[in-house]
Design a protein around this motif. Structure first.
Motif, PDB file in Angstrom:
ATOM      1  N   MET A  58      19.793 -20.302 -36.463  1.00 56.51           N
ATOM      2  CA  MET A  58      19.060 -19.033 -36.156  1.00 56.51           C
ATOM      3  C   MET A  58      17.982 -19.216 -34.876  1.00 56.51           C
ATOM      4  N   GLN A  59      17.804 -18.309 -34.036  1.00 64.53           N
ATOM      5  CA  GLN A  59      16.960 -18.306 -32.808  1.00 64.53           C
ATOM      6  C   GLN A  59      15.841 -17.550 -33.036  1.00 64.53           C
ATOM      7  N   LEU A  60      14.671 -18.429 -33.174  1.00 66.01           N
ATOM      8  CA  LEU A  60      13.216 -17.931 -33.312  1.00 66.01           C
ATOM      9  C   LEU A  60      12.384 -18.153 -32.058  1.00 66.01           C
ATOM     10  N   THR A  61      11.060 -17.441 -32.077  1.00 64.18           N
ATOM     11  CA  THR A  61      10.369 -17.350 -30.778  1.00 64.18           C
ATOM     12  C   THR A  61       8.974 -17.860 -31.122  1.00 64.18           C
ATOM     13  N   GLU A  62       8.414 -18.507 -30.180  1.00 66.31           N
ATOM     14  CA  GLU A  62       6.854 -18.892 -30.432  1.00 66.31           C
ATOM     15  C   GLU A  62       6.183 -18.574 -28.997  1.00 66.31           C
ATOM     16  N   THR A  63       5.059 -18.054 -29.452  1.00 62.31           N
ATOM     17  CA  THR A  63       3.892 -17.672 -28.064  1.00 62.31           C
ATOM     18  C   THR A  63       2.836 -18.562 -27.872  1.00 62.31           C
ATOM     19  N   VAL A  64       2.688 -18.980 -26.665  1.00 64.40           N
ATOM     20  CA  VAL A  64       1.506 -19.815 -26.240  1.00 64.40           C
ATOM     21  C   VAL A  64       0.592 -19.134 -25.339  1.00 64.40           C
ATOM     22  N   LYS A  65      -0.692 -19.305 -25.309  1.00 70.34           N
ATOM     23  CA  LYS A  65      -1.489 -18.657 -24.276  1.00 70.34           C
ATOM     24  C   LYS A  65      -1.507 -19.515 -22.990  1.00 70.34           C
ATOM     25  N   LEU A  66      -1.545 -19.001 -21.651  1.00 70.27           N
ATOM     26  CA  LEU A  66      -1.677 -19.421 -20.585  1.00 70.27           C
ATOM     27  C   LEU A  66      -3.091 -19.504 -19.928  1.00 70.27           C
ATOM     28  N   TYR A  67      -3.703 -20.323 -19.739  1.00 68.94           N
ATOM     29  CA  TYR A  67      -4.859 -20.282 -18.750  1.00 68.94           C
ATOM     30  C   TYR A  67      -4.662 -20.817 -17.395  1.00 68.94           C
ATOM     31  N   LEU A  68      -4.735 -19.500 -16.693  1.00 67.61           N
ATOM     32  CA  LEU A  68      -4.142 -19.750 -15.059  1.00 67.61           C
ATOM     33  C   LEU A  68      -5.458 -19.751 -14.118  1.00 67.61           C
ATOM     34  N   THR A  69      -5.158 -20.594 -13.285  1.00 65.91           N
ATOM     35  CA  THR A  69      -5.909 -20.283 -12.167  1.00 65.91           C
ATOM     36  C   THR A  69      -5.632 -19.151 -11.360  1.00 65.91           C
ATOM     37  N   GLN A 106       3.584 -26.050 -33.539  1.00 67.49           N
ATOM     38  CA  GLN A 106       4.468 -25.705 -32.324  1.00 67.49           C
ATOM     39  C   GLN A 106       4.833 -27.191 -31.691  1.00 67.49           C
ATOM     40  N   ILE A 107       3.854 -28.289 -31.600  1.00 73.93           N
ATOM     41  CA  ILE A 107       4.190 -29.454 -31.171  1.00 73.93           C
ATOM     42  C   ILE A 107       5.363 -29.960 -32.052  1.00 73.93           C
ATOM     43  N   SER A 108       5.331 -29.916 -33.400  1.00 74.09           N
ATOM     44  CA  SER A 108       6.606 -30.203 -34.415  1.00 74.09           C
ATOM     45  C   SER A 108       7.747 -29.582 -33.779  1.00 74.09           C
ATOM     46  N   ILE A 109       7.485 -28.239 -33.706  1.00 82.44           N
ATOM     47  CA  ILE A 109       8.776 -27.527 -33.137  1.00 82.44           C
ATOM     48  C   ILE A 109       9.315 -28.090 -31.847  1.00 82.44           C
ATOM     49  N   LEU A 110       8.478 -28.629 -30.865  1.00 82.49           N
ATOM     50  CA  LEU A 110       9.144 -28.913 -29.678  1.00 82.49           C
ATOM     51  C   LEU A 110       9.833 -30.108 -29.646  1.00 82.49           C
ATOM     52  N   ASN A 116      -3.970  -7.467 -21.471  1.00 83.00           N
ATOM     53  CA  ASN A 116      -4.001  -7.721 -20.411  1.00 83.00           C
ATOM     54  C   ASN A 116      -3.912  -9.408 -19.917  1.00 83.00           C
ATOM     55  N   LYS A 117      -3.586 -10.047 -20.720  1.00 83.15           N
ATOM     56  CA  LYS A 117      -3.352 -11.448 -20.646  1.00 83.15           C
ATOM     57  C   LYS A 117      -1.987 -11.896 -20.604  1.00 83.15           C
ATOM     58  N   LEU A 118      -1.719 -12.909 -19.578  1.00 89.82           N
ATOM     59  CA  LEU A 118      -0.300 -13.589 -19.491  1.00 89.82           C
ATOM     60  C   LEU A 118      -0.125 -14.402 -20.503  1.00 89.82           C
ATOM     61  N   VAL A 119       1.211 -14.622 -21.170  1.00 91.79           N
ATOM     62  CA  VAL A 119       1.678 -15.338 -22.240  1.00 91.79           C
ATOM     63  C   VAL A 119       2.941 -16.051 -22.018  1.00 91.79           C
ATOM     64  N   ALA A 120       3.365 -17.104 -22.592  1.00 89.38           N
ATOM     65  CA  ALA A 120       4.667 -17.845 -22.667  1.00 89.38           C
ATOM     66  C   ALA A 120       5.399 -17.483 -23.610  1.00 89.38           C
ATOM     67  N   GLN A 121       6.497 -17.137 -23.848  1.00 93.19           N
ATOM     68  CA  GLN A 121       7.225 -17.108 -25.150  1.00 93.19           C
ATOM     69  C   GLN A 121       8.464 -17.891 -25.074  1.00 93.19           C
ATOM     70  N   PHE A 122       8.476 -18.955 -25.970  1.00 95.34           N
ATOM     71  CA  PHE A 122       9.911 -19.848 -25.741  1.00 95.34           C
ATOM     72  C   PHE A 122      10.575 -19.842 -26.962  1.00 95.34           C
ATOM     73  N   SER A 123      11.956 -19.658 -26.925  1.00 96.95           N
ATOM     74  CA  SER A 123      12.703 -19.456 -28.066  1.00 96.95           C
ATOM     75  C   SER A 123      13.317 -20.863 -28.431  1.00 96.95           C
ATOM     76  N   TYR A 124      13.724 -20.959 -29.693  1.00 88.29           N
ATOM     77  CA  TYR A 124      14.009 -22.276 -30.095  1.00 88.29           C
ATOM     78  C   TYR A 124      15.239 -21.913 -31.214  1.00 88.29           C
ATOM     79  N   GLU A 125      15.902 -23.081 -31.777  1.00 88.98           N
ATOM     80  CA  GLU A 125      17.029 -22.896 -32.669  1.00 88.98           C
ATOM     81  C   GLU A 125      16.340 -23.732 -33.986  1.00 88.98           C
ATOM     82  N   LYS A 126      16.526 -22.746 -34.874  1.00 87.16           N
ATOM     83  CA  LYS A 126      16.087 -23.092 -36.493  1.00 87.16           C
ATOM     84  C   LYS A 126      17.281 -23.323 -37.350  1.00 87.16           C
ATOM     85  N   GLN A 127      17.551 -24.571 -37.787  1.00 88.05           N
ATOM     86  CA  GLN A 127      18.713 -24.797 -38.601  1.00 88.05           C
ATOM     87  C   GLN A 127      18.308 -23.787 -40.109  1.00 88.05           C
TER      88      GLN A 127
END
Length: 364
Positions: free
Chosen positions: A1-12, A133-137, A152-163
């Motif tokens: 099963m494919q799931l998604t996690e969201t992380v905040k980005l702190y950009l210059t 999220q570290i455990s997921i990675l 109004n903020k940019l975020v990164a969403q990465f997908s991963y496979e969950k058994q």
């Protein structure tokens, strides 16, 4: 099963400028390729050398893949609606996709390539990652990463496979009835009944936001209206998560192996509605709640089946007689008395009319 996690980005400032330019270029490129396909060009043969775009080669390749996918869906829809004009799909929401071979998440940073002065160079963006999220990675295979706006903020969403846990067959079945006044009711034969959520509170909150939107619209405060919409949607999504988690936890505690739900096809067009509850019916996502129940159940090794919803709240579970309930009270001529939504949950649990999977996005 494919799931998604969201992380905040702190950009210059420089990093944000690079990413925003890439996001805008990304949707522009995808739309151009899709338009080429509609005009009859063979986009199946497109490569990164076919067109110019201010993007890295990896992101240009992703543009081609996404455009081909959108174009295939367009052709399928056109074939299904041969007598009607099919609207050419256009991507409007700024975004940027990066495949799993071109990004790296480690030590509180995300590294991925951006086009800088005409050359592909990796940038390192500061982020905040939770221990979960570290455990997921560390334990999952990562998929695509998407950079989008959240507010109004940019975020990164990465997908991963969950058994998923292996499903086992059993006669221990839970029936779940979804509704507006009672968001969800579950029934397990021999293990009792449980009600989830608070329909009156839900209606109050949605009515509050609707009235607030009207005031802001009259004052022509468009940005405030957008914020209110986002806030309401976040609240509704959180409610669906809480209800679905409660249902699945109850199923786990009672060793349920199958959860049965109604396949609520065309619920908005078939449900009897009034002016009073019309907004509630059209603003609540029955599909989303069903999906939350399904994916949480599958992760727990519980199968999910969809059954025919016809007469589930009108048929007597004892004698089979069909008639309408008086508001929430169901009374049958055979003497059976019960809450109407509980009647629905019992009938769903006992229903042998399996009607397939949850591919019902267009109806709820």
């Amino acid at each position: 099963m494919q799931l998604t996690e969201t992380v905040k980005l702190y950009l210059t400032t420089e990093q944000k400028s690079l990413i925003v330019n890439s996001m805008n270029e990304y949707i522009k490129t995808v739309n151009i390729i899709v338009a080429d396909g509609v005009l009859g060009k063979e986009i199946s043969k497109y490569t990164t050398a076919t067109f110019d775009a201010a993007l890295t080669s990896a992101i240009k390749n992703q543009c081609i893949r996404d455009a081909k996918s959108i174009y295939r869906k367009y052709l399928k829809k056109k074939a299904q609606n041969s007598k009607e004009n099919t609207t050419i799909p256009v991507v409007r929401k700024a975004c940027c996709y990066i495949n799993n071979q071109n990004y790296k998440i480690a030590d509180g940073r995300i590294e991925f390539p951006m086009l800088i002065n005409g050359k592909s160079k990796r940038i390192s963006v500061l982020t905040r990652i939770t221990q979960r999220q570290i455990s997921i990675l560390e334990n999952s295979k990562l998929g695509l990463m998407r950079i989008v706006y959240k507010g109004n903020k940019l975020v990164a969403q990465f997908s991963y496979e969950k058994q998923e846990k292996e499903e086992t067959s059993s006669d221990n079945v839970m029936g779940v009835d979804l509704g507006i006044k009672c968001p969800a009711v579950s029934y397990i034969k021999g293990s009792g009944v449980k009600f989830y959520g608070n329909g009156r509170r839900n209606k109050y909150v949605r009515r509050y936001y609707r009235n607030l939107r009207r005031k802001l619209q009259k004052a022509k405060k468009i940005s405030a209206v957008r914020k209110i919409n986002n806030k309401e949607q976040r609240w509704m999504r959180d409610e669906d998560h809480k209800i679905s988690r409660g249902i699945v936890n109850n199923a786990i505690a009672n060793k349920v192996k199958v959860i049965k739900l109604e396949r609520l096809a065309n619920i908005r067009s078939t449900t009897r509605s009034s002016r009073k509850n019309n907004h509630s019916l059209h603003s609540w996502s029955f599909y989303r709640l069903s999906q939350f129940i399904e994916y949480k159940a599958k992760l727990a090794g519980i199968a999910v089946e969809y059954v025919n919803p016809a007469y589930t709240s009108q048929r007597c579970p004892v004698c089979g007689h069909i008639h309408h309930a008086n508001d929430r009270k169901y009374t049958c001529k055979c003497g059976f008395k019960c809450h109407r939504d509980l009647v629905g949950a019992i009938n769903i649990s006992n229903s042998p009319e399996y009607v397939g999977d949850s591919d019902i996005r267009h109806t709820a």
